[in-house]
Design a protein around this motif. Structure first.
Motif, mmCIF file in Angstrom:
data_model
loop_
_atom_site.group_PDB
_atom_site.id
_atom_site.type_symbol
_atom_site.label_atom_id
_atom_site.label_comp_id
_atom_site.label_asym_id
_atom_site.label_seq_id
_atom_site.Cartn_x
_atom_site.Cartn_y
_atom_site.Cartn_z
ATOM 1 N N LEU B 7 -30.571 -40.709 -13.396
ATOM 2 C CA LEU B 7 -31.771 -41.073 -12.667
ATOM 3 C C LEU B 7 -31.681 -42.437 -12.021
ATOM 4 O O LEU B 7 -32.559 -42.832 -11.285
ATOM 5 C CB LEU B 7 -32.958 -41.096 -13.631
ATOM 6 N N SER B 8 -30.625 -43.196 -12.331
ATOM 7 C CA SER B 8 -30.675 -44.613 -12.028
ATOM 8 C C SER B 8 -29.603 -45.041 -11.050
ATOM 9 O O SER B 8 -28.556 -44.419 -10.944
ATOM 10 C CB SER B 8 -30.477 -45.395 -13.329
ATOM 11 N N ALA B 9 -29.865 -46.132 -10.344
ATOM 12 C CA ALA B 9 -28.888 -46.678 -9.415
ATOM 13 C C ALA B 9 -28.226 -47.896 -10.052
ATOM 14 O O ALA B 9 -28.897 -48.828 -10.493
ATOM 15 C CB ALA B 9 -29.577 -47.068 -8.122
ATOM 16 N N PHE B 10 -26.918 -47.879 -10.107
ATOM 17 C CA PHE B 10 -26.150 -48.993 -10.637
ATOM 18 C C PHE B 10 -25.284 -49.531 -9.505
ATOM 19 O O PHE B 10 -24.742 -48.759 -8.718
ATOM 20 C CB PHE B 10 -25.255 -48.524 -11.792
ATOM 21 N N GLY B 72 -34.472 -54.910 -2.272
ATOM 22 C CA GLY B 72 -35.395 -54.327 -3.247
ATOM 23 C C GLY B 72 -35.206 -54.961 -4.607
ATOM 24 O O GLY B 72 -34.777 -56.104 -4.709
ATOM 25 N N PRO B 73 -35.536 -54.237 -5.671
ATOM 26 C CA PRO B 73 -35.391 -54.785 -7.027
ATOM 27 C C PRO B 73 -33.919 -55.054 -7.372
ATOM 28 O O PRO B 73 -33.019 -54.564 -6.694
ATOM 29 C CB PRO B 73 -35.968 -53.699 -7.917
ATOM 30 N N PHE B 74 -33.693 -55.831 -8.444
ATOM 31 C CA PHE B 74 -32.338 -56.275 -8.773
ATOM 32 C C PHE B 74 -31.455 -55.139 -9.271
ATOM 33 O O PHE B 74 -30.269 -55.063 -8.960
ATOM 34 C CB PHE B 74 -32.403 -57.388 -9.833
ATOM 35 N N GLY B 75 -32.002 -54.231 -10.070
ATOM 36 C CA GLY B 75 -31.205 -53.129 -10.619
ATOM 37 C C GLY B 75 -30.235 -53.589 -11.689
ATOM 38 O O GLY B 75 -30.437 -54.627 -12.322
ATOM 39 N N ILE B 76 -29.184 -52.805 -11.896
ATOM 40 C CA ILE B 76 -28.148 -53.180 -12.857
ATOM 41 C C ILE B 76 -26.823 -53.280 -12.110
ATOM 42 O O ILE B 76 -26.442 -52.362 -11.387
ATOM 43 C CB ILE B 76 -28.042 -52.155 -14.005
ATOM 44 N N GLY B 88 -33.006 -58.692 -13.411
ATOM 45 C CA GLY B 88 -34.390 -58.525 -12.998
ATOM 46 C C GLY B 88 -35.269 -57.883 -14.061
ATOM 47 O O GLY B 88 -36.486 -57.793 -13.893
#
Lengths: 212, 212
Positions: B7-10, B72-76, B88
């Motif tokens: 589900l996530s963007a790295f 956008g947001p920092f993410g991982i 973040g």
């Protein structure tokens, strides 16, 4: 002047409501600016010398604000007109840059609803609202629902969240309502999600303390 | 470069770990300064002209940081050495002034523990930590416990907090451990409190997704 009611300290104030609301606008503007700085601190990609330079100037501004300040947390202030203001509150406080802030509105059919915009500062998994932030907002809204518009004092007993789906950063809507009451126990239910779909369901038991 | 895992963007990064840690110190200092400003914004009692003047200068600093920023947001982010950084993140992010930040430590006997200092910015009832903040911190710690040191992916299924007593602002300690596992379900238990006494008990079910 501070007096203790139950577990909490409330500070009486002589400020008329009109003046409270005028001051609130001044502080709203500062808090909004600090909220922007929190976001930019996460996302900036300017060179390190500028990061260091901004840091120094932030410290100088903080010193300026601290030249006269409350000795501790903001607490809750109230005046003789029955107006109260908890500007330091982490969810709804108008002087707290952590607070989205969440504004509570009447919900058709009873209870309360809210809509907040959650940006980069509320991230957990990449691009998603931190699950704990959803609980933070739900806890607050549900506590307010339980107190029935501050007509009574309630304290959170237990709170359960069921995470049905991830919540993307962006607009988030909440609603909460009283499911039932038994003696001193108030059972509150709530949902949180995007404008399109519920992502978290919650239920909580709020207690009316015997001293209240 | 961004790739989607589940589900996530790295975001993959070429930064060597040594450089990541050097940069982290630069950002730590800025974030610490912004955290001070958040606190001072709540507590300052300087005259309104100074509030307005600080506001203008905060906006100018924000503009400076925003002259180059992530979209956008920092993410991982992660590098080839297996180091990852989620600066973040609202609970542990080193660039997020909302994060106390909470640092996770090994718990003797298994699981994780943490100690954080919660000041005026985490207030709910006067002088007390907001109940929802206790859930925010517990959710994060328990999720990390469930993932067993990031050896697997887990997602929060349900989370329940039992508020046994109010938590005063100040030093707060947490610990969490795996109670048991059944198939894809990991049952985590945790406590939060002052250094002297537990104030909130929590249990949660964390799910190992079928794609993991």
């Amino acid at each position: 002047m501070t007096e203790v009611i139950g577990l909490s300290a409330f500070a009486h104030s002589d400020l008329p409501t009109e003046e409270v609301e005028r001051q609130q606008e001044v502080y709203d503007a500062l808090t909004d600016a600090v909220r922007g700085l929190v976001d930019a601190t996460i996302r900036s990609t300017v060179p390190e010398e500028r990061i260091r330079s901004v840091e120094e100037r932030v410290r100088a501004l903080t010193e300026e604000l601290r030249s006269e300040q409350l000795p501790g947390p903001f607490g809750i202030h109230y005046n003789d007109e029955g107006r109260s203001w908890n500007w330091g509150n982490v969810v709804v406080g108008r002087r707290n840059a952590i607070a989205p802030p969440m504004e509570l509105l009447e919900r058709p059919g009873g209870g309360l609803r809210a809509q907040v915009e959650l940006g980069a500062a509320y991230e957990g998994p990449p691009g998603l609202v931190h699950g704990g932030v959803t609980m933070l907002l739900l806890d607050h809204l549900m506590g307010e629902v339980g107190s029935d518009g501050h007509r009574r004092v309630t304290m959170t007993g237990t709170l359960t969240g069921r995470y049905a789906a991830p919540t993307p950063l962006g607009p988030v809507v909440l609603e909460g309502w009283i499911a039932r009451e038994e003696g001193r126990k108030v059972f509150v239910e709530a949902t949180l999600g995007t404008p399109e779909a519920v992502t978290v369901e919650a239920h909580g038991v709020f207690i009316i303390p015997s001293w209240a």
